[in-house]
Design a protein around this motif. Structure first.
Motif, PDB file in Angstrom:
ATOM      1  N   GLY A   1      15.423   0.980  -8.694  1.00 59.85           N
ATOM      2  CA  GLY A   1      13.978   0.807  -8.976  1.00 59.85           C
ATOM      3  C   GLY A   1      13.814   0.404 -10.532  1.00 59.85           C
ATOM      4  N   TYR A   2      14.985  -0.128 -11.019  1.00 55.72           N
ATOM      5  CA  TYR A   2      14.482  -0.784 -12.389  1.00 55.72           C
ATOM      6  C   TYR A   2      14.273  -2.195 -12.559  1.00 55.72           C
ATOM      7  CZ  TYR A   2      17.234   3.132 -14.653  1.00 55.72           C
ATOM      8  OH  TYR A   2      17.669   4.644 -14.858  1.00 55.72           O
ATOM      9  N   PHE A   3      13.068  -2.377 -13.520  1.00 56.18           N
ATOM     10  CA  PHE A   3      12.680  -3.900 -13.536  1.00 56.18           C
ATOM     11  C   PHE A   3      13.768  -4.599 -14.564  1.00 56.18           C
ATOM     12  CE2 PHE A   3       9.983  -6.720 -16.097  1.00 56.18           C
ATOM     13  CZ  PHE A   3       9.934  -7.501 -15.052  1.00 56.18           C
ATOM     14  N   ARG A   4      14.244  -5.686 -13.934  1.00 60.66           N
ATOM     15  CA  ARG A   4      15.063  -6.622 -14.734  1.00 60.66           C
ATOM     16  C   ARG A   4      13.828  -7.449 -15.838  1.00 60.66           C
ATOM     17  NH1 ARG A   4      16.854  -7.335  -9.308  1.00 60.66           N
ATOM     18  NH2 ARG A   4      18.839  -6.514  -9.146  1.00 60.66           N
ATOM     19  N   THR A   5      13.922  -7.100 -16.991  1.00 60.84           N
ATOM     20  CA  THR A   5      13.103  -7.771 -17.901  1.00 60.84           C
ATOM     21  C   THR A   5      13.278  -9.065 -18.207  1.00 60.84           C
ATOM     22  OG1 THR A   5      14.322  -6.907 -19.870  1.00 60.84           O
ATOM     23  CG2 THR A   5      12.697  -5.467 -18.821  1.00 60.84           C
ATOM     24  N   GLY A   6      14.600  -9.518 -18.093  1.00 60.21           N
ATOM     25  CA  GLY A   6      15.143 -10.818 -18.467  1.00 60.21           C
ATOM     26  C   GLY A   6      15.259 -10.855 -20.035  1.00 60.21           C
ATOM     27  N   ASP A   7      15.221  -9.710 -20.796  1.00 58.86           N
ATOM     28  CA  ASP A   7      15.184  -9.677 -22.325  1.00 58.86           C
ATOM     29  C   ASP A   7      16.597  -9.236 -22.407  1.00 58.86           C
ATOM     30  OD1 ASP A   7      12.538 -10.537 -23.611  1.00 58.86           O
ATOM     31  OD2 ASP A   7      11.852  -8.914 -22.070  1.00 58.86           O
ATOM     32  N   LEU A   8      17.196  -9.603 -23.729  1.00 54.17           N
ATOM     33  CA  LEU A   8      18.572  -8.979 -23.927  1.00 54.17           C
ATOM     34  C   LEU A   8      18.198  -8.150 -25.022  1.00 54.17           C
ATOM     35  CD1 LEU A   8      20.565 -12.529 -24.266  1.00 54.17           C
ATOM     36  CD2 LEU A   8      20.598 -10.574 -22.377  1.00 54.17           C
ATOM     37  N   GLY A   9      18.992  -6.947 -25.301  1.00 57.97           N
ATOM     38  CA  GLY A   9      18.804  -6.260 -26.515  1.00 57.97           C
ATOM     39  C   GLY A   9      19.888  -5.102 -26.531  1.00 57.97           C
ATOM     40  N   VAL A  10      19.610  -4.086 -27.588  1.00 63.26           N
ATOM     41  CA  VAL A  10      20.660  -3.209 -27.771  1.00 63.26           C
ATOM     42  C   VAL A  10      19.770  -1.681 -27.836  1.00 63.26           C
ATOM     43  CG1 VAL A  10      22.417  -2.436 -29.348  1.00 63.26           C
ATOM     44  CG2 VAL A  10      22.131  -4.614 -28.877  1.00 63.26           C
TER      45      VAL A  10
ATOM     46  N   VAL B   1      16.781  -3.347 -18.685  1.00 67.15           N
ATOM     47  CA  VAL B   1      16.181  -2.953 -17.542  1.00 67.15           C
ATOM     48  C   VAL B   1      15.688  -1.574 -17.644  1.00 67.15           C
ATOM     49  CG1 VAL B   1      17.884  -4.285 -15.869  1.00 67.15           C
ATOM     50  CG2 VAL B   1      18.084  -2.036 -16.257  1.00 67.15           C
ATOM     51  N   ALA B   2      14.375  -1.550 -17.153  1.00 70.34           N
ATOM     52  CA  ALA B   2      13.601  -0.430 -17.381  1.00 70.34           C
ATOM     53  C   ALA B   2      12.693   0.231 -16.207  1.00 70.34           C
ATOM     54  CB  ALA B   2      12.608  -0.544 -18.626  1.00 70.34           C
ATOM     55  N   ARG B   3      12.667   1.471 -16.050  1.00 72.99           N
ATOM     56  CA  ARG B   3      11.801   1.983 -15.072  1.00 72.99           C
ATOM     57  C   ARG B   3      11.050   3.119 -15.620  1.00 72.99           C
ATOM     58  NH1 ARG B   3      15.701   5.038 -10.704  1.00 72.99           N
ATOM     59  NH2 ARG B   3      15.701   6.733 -12.504  1.00 72.99           N
ATOM     60  N   GLY B   4       9.929   3.387 -15.149  1.00 74.60           N
ATOM     61  CA  GLY B   4       9.143   4.326 -15.719  1.00 74.60           C
ATOM     62  C   GLY B   4       7.513   4.397 -14.973  1.00 74.60           C
ATOM     63  N   PRO B   5       6.861   5.558 -15.365  1.00 77.31           N
ATOM     64  CA  PRO B   5       5.606   5.851 -14.514  1.00 77.31           C
ATOM     65  C   PRO B   5       4.594   5.043 -14.654  1.00 77.31           C
ATOM     66  CG  PRO B   5       5.736   7.585 -16.141  1.00 77.31           C
ATOM     67  CD  PRO B   5       7.155   6.764 -16.230  1.00 77.31           C
TER      68      PRO B   5
ATOM     69  N   THR C   1       0.819  -1.127  -0.015  1.00 75.92           N
ATOM     70  CA  THR C   1      -0.026   0.135   0.112  1.00 75.92           C
ATOM     71  C   THR C   1       1.004   1.137  -0.045  1.00 75.92           C
ATOM     72  OG1 THR C   1      -0.199   0.058   2.611  1.00 75.92           O
ATOM     73  CG2 THR C   1      -1.805  -1.374   1.314  1.00 75.92           C
ATOM     74  N   GLY C   2       0.252   2.360  -0.429  1.00 77.28           N
ATOM     75  CA  GLY C   2       1.076   3.612  -0.457  1.00 77.28           C
ATOM     76  C   GLY C   2       1.875   3.879  -1.634  1.00 77.28           C
ATOM     77  N   ILE C   3       2.743   4.667  -1.708  1.00 74.91           N
ATOM     78  CA  ILE C   3       3.525   4.570  -3.074  1.00 74.91           C
ATOM     79  C   ILE C   3       4.939   4.065  -3.003  1.00 74.91           C
ATOM     80  CG2 ILE C   3       4.862   6.316  -4.620  1.00 74.91           C
ATOM     81  CD1 ILE C   3       1.763   6.867  -4.179  1.00 74.91           C
ATOM     82  N   ALA C   4       5.042   3.212  -4.034  1.00 75.99           N
ATOM     83  CA  ALA C   4       6.207   2.293  -3.850  1.00 75.99           C
ATOM     84  C   ALA C   4       7.644   3.129  -4.322  1.00 75.99           C
ATOM     85  CB  ALA C   4       6.247   1.259  -5.279  1.00 75.99           C
ATOM     86  N   PRO C   5       8.682   2.845  -3.641  1.00 76.91           N
ATOM     87  CA  PRO C   5       9.710   3.520  -3.602  1.00 76.91           C
ATOM     88  C   PRO C   5      10.021   3.743  -5.283  1.00 76.91           C
ATOM     89  CG  PRO C   5      10.240   1.840  -2.246  1.00 76.91           C
ATOM     90  CD  PRO C   5       8.920   1.497  -2.837  1.00 76.91           C
ATOM     91  N   HIS C   6      10.045   2.808  -6.110  1.00 82.39           N
ATOM     92  CA  HIS C   6      10.324   3.117  -7.637  1.00 82.39           C
ATOM     93  C   HIS C   6       9.249   4.055  -8.325  1.00 82.39           C
ATOM     94  CE1 HIS C   6       7.934  -0.682  -7.635  1.00 82.39           C
ATOM     95  NE2 HIS C   6       7.526  -0.081  -8.836  1.00 82.39           N
ATOM     96  N   HIS C   7       8.073   4.271  -7.602  1.00 80.36           N
ATOM     97  CA  HIS C   7       7.106   5.202  -8.118  1.00 80.36           C
ATOM     98  C   HIS C   7       7.255   6.694  -7.562  1.00 80.36           C
ATOM     99  CE1 HIS C   7       4.329   1.629  -9.419  1.00 80.36           C
ATOM    100  NE2 HIS C   7       5.106   2.307 -10.565  1.00 80.36           N
ATOM    101  N   ARG C   8       7.876   6.794  -6.610  1.00 79.05           N
ATOM    102  CA  ARG C   8       7.787   7.963  -5.659  1.00 79.05           C
ATOM    103  C   ARG C   8       8.117   9.227  -6.527  1.00 79.05           C
ATOM    104  NH1 ARG C   8      10.746   6.631  -1.022  1.00 79.05           N
ATOM    105  NH2 ARG C   8       8.514   5.425  -0.395  1.00 79.05           N
ATOM    106  N   ALA C   9       9.243   9.204  -7.504  1.00 83.46           N
ATOM    107  CA  ALA C   9       9.783  10.464  -7.965  1.00 83.46           C
ATOM    108  C   ALA C   9       8.486  10.757  -9.272  1.00 83.46           C
ATOM    109  CB  ALA C   9      10.990  10.090  -8.827  1.00 83.46           C
TER     110      ALA C   9
END
Length: 541
Positions: A411-420, A387-391, A11-19
């Motif tokens: 606060g970045y999500f580890r997608t498990g995908d490889l990329g460039v 790895v990605a982070r966003g609203p 509950t409340g605002i997650a740390p990776h969402h606060r900004a």
């Protein structure tokens, strides 16, 4: 996010969402707030169209209000979970609005799931009510629901849709219409959705989203794709999957569009619906794009109203995008990248045909990093884990331990995908982290080999996986779906001709009629790895 609900969810605002919260990046109204406003402002306009009928914005609000009251009358209260295992029927959208205005959490479940998956998901989220079709195809959904309910003490109600009886959707509407309104004060940052990932490995994870996170991606993607109020959007993707849920059930209320829902995919029917309703775009699986383009070309119909087709979820050969673009008058097909946890990281390249075909889109609204196995940033142009982070990123998983494992300290999500990622902000997915084949100590990307195989004119689909190797540990195996017979040696020569190293040429080709896929279209490589391992074991016995 130091507090948890009685269910253990944050509950409340997650740390990776606060900004994002402090920056005011989230919609301040829920989807129910938008639905109420549209009922007042554009009540007579069509909102939902499915195979058997339509609903205007006013009718959706009327039915959602009655349904919310009916559910409250059955004892459901804010925070309770209401699940639905429904096809692309307009009732799913009404239920979604009813839940939002009541503070209920929705749990969409894909109709292809059976007892084991249904029991696991409903039990994990503690669902108190479940909506299922009274009749749909050959599956007895009410009977299945009753079987699993025997093991789920929290599941108090099973409601059927398009049936008859006191526990049917229509009866619940009638009951609710006679009851006082059930409107609750709802925090847009609270959990509103628990969506279980179809997953390619292990048990499904419960992805938690709020009104704010989903509202963000819907508003941003609609603006980017040029979707305007009054436009019609075709939705053949299951509304119980994140793409269909967001773009089919929620977009009409955030963007004022009309959703044209398809119960099952048929390219000919899609052409008729697009022309009849002036459909401007869709978000769907890549095979749908291929079949729509082929059917349109065969019919001599260039679908003049269609402006975009966003696809993804699996490897997409550049030729698919190029060929499809040539079949339409103005439609821009393009690849996008995202997941239930981070919808969407890229929104495609509708204005650049070359980048639309060769990359997975322009990064929008996310910070993206490419990291090595230790989480260190790699130089631009290097391949690594995305790895990605966003609203629009998820709040977390229903299981806090899974959240801690998936989201890093920044606060970045580890997608498990490889990329460039290129200098101009184009992201290209090259494979899955777990798809790496370690052959004699050398890392080989399955995605790189798949991309080459898909350029062969006789290869309709393919998947490259690791197989046991007595000396090197792992070898390279390619499962191929062929349009016509072809010698495996010719396929190997095709890979070699592309300039790939000798080690990357598959040592074994296995022909299949179709590849096993999850409901979201991802190839279930764990099934293929297991199958080839067992085949090799039998051969060695």
């Amino acid at each position: 996010m130091g507090e948890t609900s009685s269910r253990g969810w944050p509950t409340g605002i997650a740390p990776h969402h606060r900004a994002f919260h402090e920056a005011g990046l989230w919609p301040q109204r829920t989807v129910a707030d938008h639905a109420e406003a549209l009922a007042q402002e554009r009540g007579g306009d069509l909102c939902l169209i499915d195979g058997v009928g339509t609903l205007t914005f006013a009718e959706v609000w009327r039915d959602a209000s009655a349904l919310a009251a009916g559910l409250r009358g059955r004892g459901l209260k804010p925070g309770d979970v209401v699940a639905f295992q429904l096809p692309n029927w307009r009732e799913a959208a009404v239920l979604n609005i009813a839940a939002a205005l009541s503070g209920l959490v929705v749990n969409p479940i894909v109709p292809i799931y059976r007892d084991a998956e249904l029991r696991a998901m409903l039990g994990d989220c503690g669902a108190r009510a479940l909506f299922v079709p009274a009749a749909f195809r050959t599956v007895d959904y009410p009977a299945m629901a009753r079987r699993v309910a025997a093991d789920l003490p929290a599941l108090d109600h099973i409601f059927t849709v398009r049936g008859a009886g006191v526990d049917d959707y229509a009866a619940l509407l009638a009951q609710g219409a006679a009851l006082p309104a059930a409107r609750s004060t709802v925090d847009p940052t609270a959990v509103k959705l628990v969506l279980y990932t179809s997953g390619t490995t292990g048990r499904a994870k419960g992805v938690l989203h709020s009104h704010a996170t989903l509202g963000r991606v819907i508003v941003q993607s609609a603006a980017y794709w040029g979707v305007n109020s009054g436009d019609a959007v075709l939705m053949p993707s299951p509304v119980t999957h994140v793409s269909g849920y967001a773009n089919g059930l929620e977009m009409p209320f955030f963007s004022g569009t009309c959703s044209v829902l398809m119960e099952s995919w048929d390219a000919g029917e899609a052409i008729a619906l697009i022309n009849r309703h002036g459909v401007v775009g869709t978000v769907a699986a890549t095979p749908f794009l291929v079949e729509l383009a082929e059917a349109a070309r065969a019919a001599g119909d260039r679908l003049p109203s269609l402006r975009f087709f966003a696809c993804g979820g699996a490897a997409v050969a550049p030729e698919v995008i190029v060929t499809a673009r040539g079949a339409f008058a103005q439609c821009a097909p393009f690849r996008v990248f995202g997941s239930s946890e981070v919808p969407l990281v890229s929104f495609g390249w509708p204005d650049d045909a070359a980048l639309a075909a060769t990359t997975d889109g322009r990064i929008v609204d996310y910070a993206v990093r490419i990291v090595d196995g230790d989480g260190r940033d790699l130089p631009p142009g290097s391949e690594g884990e995305i790895v990605a982070r966003g609203p629009a990123m998820m709040i977390g998983y229903a299981d806090p331990a899974q959240t801690a494992e998936a989201i890093d300290a920044q606060g970045y999500f580890r997608t498990g995908d490889l990329g460039v990622v290129s200098a101009d902000g184009a992201i290209t997915v090259t494979g899955r982290k777990k798809d790496l084949i370690i052959r004699g100590g050398e890392n080989i990307s399955a995605g790189e080999i798949e991309a080459v195989l898909l350029t062969h004119p006789l290869v309709a689909d393919c998947a490259v996986v690791a197989m046991p190797h007595p000396r090197l540990g792992e070898g390279v195996c390619a499962y191929v779906v062929l349009r016509d017979a072809v010698d495996p040696a010719a396929l190997g020569a095709h890979v070699a001709a592309a300039g790939l190293a000798k080690q990357k040429i598959p040592e074994r080709f296995v022909t299949a009629e179709a590849l096993p896929r999850t409901p979201s279209g991802k190839i279930r490589k764990e099934v293929l790895r297991s199958e080839i391992a067992e085949r090799i074991r039998r051969e060695a016995a």
